[in-house]
Scaffold this active site. Structure first.
Site, PDB file in Angstrom:
ATOM      1  N   ARG A   1      22.161  31.637 -38.447  1.00  0.00           N
ATOM      2  CA  ARG A   1      22.391  30.239 -38.277  1.00  0.00           C
ATOM      3  C   ARG A   1      22.103  29.913 -39.832  1.00  0.00           C
ATOM      4  O   ARG A   1      21.319  30.550 -40.458  1.00  0.00           O
ATOM      5  CB  ARG A   1      20.934  29.821 -37.575  1.00  0.00           C
ATOM      6  CG  ARG A   1      20.392  28.374 -37.859  1.00  0.00           C
ATOM      7  CD  ARG A   1      21.375  27.614 -36.963  1.00  0.00           C
ATOM      8  NE  ARG A   1      20.524  26.629 -36.343  1.00  0.00           N
ATOM      9  CZ  ARG A   1      20.551  25.853 -35.192  1.00  0.00           C
ATOM     10  NH1 ARG A   1      20.995  26.459 -34.179  1.00  0.00           N
ATOM     11  NH2 ARG A   1      19.739  24.974 -34.910  1.00  0.00           N
TER      12      ARG A   1
ATOM     13  N   LYS B   1      16.570  34.599 -56.794  1.00  0.00           N
ATOM     14  CA  LYS B   1      17.357  35.626 -56.673  1.00  0.00           C
ATOM     15  C   LYS B   1      18.859  35.424 -56.746  1.00  0.00           C
ATOM     16  O   LYS B   1      19.730  36.289 -57.075  1.00  0.00           O
ATOM     17  CB  LYS B   1      16.954  36.587 -55.681  1.00  0.00           C
ATOM     18  CG  LYS B   1      15.503  37.009 -55.676  1.00  0.00           C
ATOM     19  CD  LYS B   1      15.085  38.130 -54.521  1.00  0.00           C
ATOM     20  CE  LYS B   1      13.607  38.435 -54.603  1.00  0.00           C
ATOM     21  NZ  LYS B   1      13.154  39.277 -53.631  1.00  0.00           N
TER      22      LYS B   1
ATOM     23  N   HIS C   1      28.937  25.036 -33.325  1.00  0.00           N
ATOM     24  CA  HIS C   1      27.705  25.783 -32.800  1.00  0.00           C
ATOM     25  C   HIS C   1      28.401  26.365 -31.476  1.00  0.00           C
ATOM     26  O   HIS C   1      28.100  25.688 -30.325  1.00  0.00           O
ATOM     27  CB  HIS C   1      26.386  24.934 -32.510  1.00  0.00           C
ATOM     28  CG  HIS C   1      25.259  25.635 -31.811  1.00  0.00           C
ATOM     29  ND1 HIS C   1      25.192  26.630 -31.888  1.00  0.00           N
ATOM     30  CD2 HIS C   1      24.055  24.968 -31.605  1.00  0.00           C
ATOM     31  CE1 HIS C   1      23.858  26.977 -31.326  1.00  0.00           C
ATOM     32  NE2 HIS C   1      23.341  26.023 -31.053  1.00  0.00           N
TER      33      HIS C   1
ATOM     34  N   ARG D   1      14.266  28.262 -30.520  1.00  0.00           N
ATOM     35  CA  ARG D   1      15.142  28.123 -29.229  1.00  0.00           C
ATOM     36  C   ARG D   1      16.238  28.999 -29.158  1.00  0.00           C
ATOM     37  O   ARG D   1      16.420  29.853 -28.513  1.00  0.00           O
ATOM     38  CB  ARG D   1      15.237  26.606 -28.818  1.00  0.00           C
ATOM     39  CG  ARG D   1      15.925  26.253 -27.507  1.00  0.00           C
ATOM     40  CD  ARG D   1      16.403  24.968 -27.715  1.00  0.00           C
ATOM     41  NE  ARG D   1      15.313  24.114 -28.134  1.00  0.00           N
ATOM     42  CZ  ARG D   1      14.288  23.749 -27.120  1.00  0.00           C
ATOM     43  NH1 ARG D   1      14.606  23.723 -25.881  1.00  0.00           N
ATOM     44  NH2 ARG D   1      13.424  23.013 -27.472  1.00  0.00           N
ATOM     45  N   THR D   2      16.980  28.738 -30.015  1.00  0.00           N
ATOM     46  CA  THR D   2      18.295  29.299 -30.232  1.00  0.00           C
ATOM     47  C   THR D   2      18.110  30.842 -30.571  1.00  0.00           C
ATOM     48  O   THR D   2      18.799  31.566 -29.876  1.00  0.00           O
ATOM     49  CB  THR D   2      19.333  28.763 -31.241  1.00  0.00           C
ATOM     50  OG1 THR D   2      19.510  27.498 -31.092  1.00  0.00           O
ATOM     51  CG2 THR D   2      20.692  29.426 -31.325  1.00  0.00           C
TER      52      THR D   2
END
Lengths: 312, 312, 312
Positions: free
Chosen positions: A110, A89, A138, A59-60
């Site tokens: 994110r 890694k 956010h 969604r974001t």
């Protein structure tokens, strides 16, 4: 109008009242242009946005990517960014950020760890936009929430808002609280079960800015007196037993009866996704603004992207 | 020519003969323009397609996304759309669709549940294209199949077609059957092991439209008499034992001997991917049309996207 | 200048000295145009690149996709290409390639099996670029490595280079060794623990082209005498015990003391990601070129994409 002064968008506290107004006016303009006679100019033609999602949030991500596309820019995207820093890694966020600096013009990040966006911004030569970092912030969600409120109540004077549900762990209500301190005579009522009460740091922040707040447990009592109900989901895992959860959750459902009791001028918000806390039959009520709120996310993100590249 | 009247593309039955011809002529035009002297116009410049795949299907997704790009449009994409409706978050398809309505101009949806695309279309304010919904439909596959047949046999008069393999669970042969009812004097021969016979609902539908059909188990017998062999994969999990499966599967392999026995004018189709049912040595035969068929998917999807945005 | 003669980019050995110079000059031009006064022309407007990654490699994928975007082209992308050839569906790489030929104008392929890119190129009608195939090659990495060396040492005369770390399994040092044979008077020192020594095939290849090489185990001894140190990660799984690994790994860390001992004109390279083998405090040293090296990947990939579509 004031100039856009930010190099990165990391947390709500970066935005003072002037900046908020600049962002909101730009968002208004985006909305008008998007649906207007004139075709929206390809302001960001040739620019590349990297969507660096260390955990998926379709969604974001879509909201940001749609915003970038609408402005004529292009996107490189991953929902597997965690691979960058995989155990095998072991690359640092700092190295990953440096590498991405060479491939893109703006990074939307994110991350699952609070503080990640800020750490990336410290060394990045291109703008970082925080699209949520764990228990942290956010900020674009907070901006779209505030924009939705300002749209309904220009000036935001004497606003009385109820934040309902899981206030302890809810990132959105925390971030929105920060932004509300930029306005005058706001009054916040925190409505939650005892186990989900708003944390002390936010209350202290509100006190510092002389924002009045109080706590309640009964949504029925609060609904008739507020201008805005901001619903959030109560999460099962906060409770010791399923019974406790169900008992609590059932008390924080915005039933048609409660909506009926609300002021005609009030609005209902929700960061979405919802589960049961707002029944579908409410969707048609003119006070229901949660889909409009989600849509506002597009205009806000367009505005931020535009402003980051047009700082005169 | 008739106008394109559809708001959404959900199932094969939406297409009558006029619509089919409009789509196929538009697909012809796309094909011509794509390889012609003139550069294809960016008809969909500024439009955004959302690829919402609740289960991955790289092939189908790429075909749609390539079509959108060829027309100058842009794409936001996910193969993790299921996350939208995850158990934890529990959002409804209806809410997800509404949200996407704000971010895109057309939604291409692949879902694991039959009926999903239709449900999304009910509330969507932008076009939905069904890219396969579980055991339900996959209408663009049916259109590209029909387009391949029409390309080889203009008018589709007196066409005799054998559908071979797993007819019971095969979505493609079911959808194609619907479309074949739009043409005259078509004759269908269903060739399958007893456990994979075509279901009764399709047979009833064919009867209603006076399409003649019969059932056979022996591909060797049928191969010489048909204009088109539509091969499909037989799936192991349909059988009680590995031996049963191997016995059945070996009977439905289109060997060079069988191809040799086919009419020179006949064509061989397959929705791909194939496993063993068509050996690689057949690929060079002029009757083998399965790669062309896959390629036709691009033109059909370009045509549909174009038409959905140009309904005069 | 010589013309670009390649239809596909599969392995380092395809590049002779003339081709290398053409690619590097084109890369120089890309770099200049990207940051110059003039806006970079959209050379590949309308072209589609398919990123077909059978195993995820976000870094490499982003580098290619950014390159394509910078040139005005568009991208269809998957990190799940393995699904194409899933056990269940069993499609051959050959069929997948044919299908993709219809959807894209160039394929960038990352595969887990050596030789995959070459096999795809055999039947592909559009260019294939190998973005790494298992234990095989990763030619664009070798090109960007060589480009970084040429940038620091134009002409590459009398270059003495140390390759350090896991030389046995390290794809990058193998590919770079091939390219170094195109230059004169190069001298290579392979510095590794005994279990990670460079394989015999590369040594034989170097002998054939009269490139002088020797083996060492002590980085401290080698550091002061070379023009270039090419560091790589030593992988835990090569060793019998954690103790053995730690003992070995600690010997191949480029400490500030070692850097201090290097020539002032020398450069430090690393294909990244790094773990501990280059401490962060080295990053500010003017000899540290690994981030620039990664960035050069963008120019090299832009150059290759440009040249594949402009072969006059």
């Amino acid at each position: 109008m004031s100039a856009f002064t930010l190099d990165h968008v990391i947390e709500s506290q970066q935005f003072d009242r002037d900046l908020l107004e600049l962002v909101f006016q730009t968002a208004d303009q985006m909305k008008t242009d998007l649906y207007g006679e004139r075709r929206l100019a390809k302001f960001l033609d040739g620019k590349i946005m990297a969507s660096l999602f260390y955990e998926p949030s379709t969604r974001t991500r879509f909201s940001f990517e749609s915003a970038m596309r609408r402005l004529g820019g292009s996107v490189i995207t991953t929902e597997n960014a965690r691979e960058f820093s995989s155990a095998a890694k072991g690359e640092s966020l700092s190295d990953s950020t440096r590498i991405m600096n060479g491939y893109a013009d703006v990074i939307v990040m994110r991350h699952n760890e609070a503080g990640s966006a800020a750490r990336a911004a410290e060394i990045s030569t291109i703008p970082i936009i925080n699209a949520g970092d764990g228990a942290g912030q956010h900020p674009t969600q907070a901006l779209l929430d505030m924009y939705t409120i300002v749209d309904a109540f220009p000036g935001v004077n004497d606003l009385k808002i109820a934040m309902v549900g899981d206030l302890r762990y809810g990132r959105t209500v925390r971030s929105l609280s920060y932004l509300l301190t930029k306005y005058e005579k706001v009054e916040i009522i925190f409505v939650s079960p005892p186990v989900c009460k708003m944390e002390g740091d936010i209350k202290a922040y509100l006190d510092k800015y002389s924002i009045s707040w109080r706590e309640e447990t009964d949504l029925e009592k609060v609904a008739p007196e507020v201008d805005c109900i901001y619903m959030t989901r109560i999460q099962k895992e906060r409770f010791h037993s399923v019974e406790d959860y169900q008992a609590a959750a059932s008390k924080y459902i915005l039933s048609p009866e409660l909506v009926f009791a609300m002021k005609p001028s009030a609005i209902i918000m929700h960061p979405l996704p919802r589960v049961d806390e707002i029944p579908g039959e409410i969707d048609g009520d003119p006070r229901a603004r949660y889909f409009e709120q989600a849509q506002n996310g597009l205009y806000i993100r367009m505005a931020l992207l535009y402003l980051l590249f047009n700082k005169e």
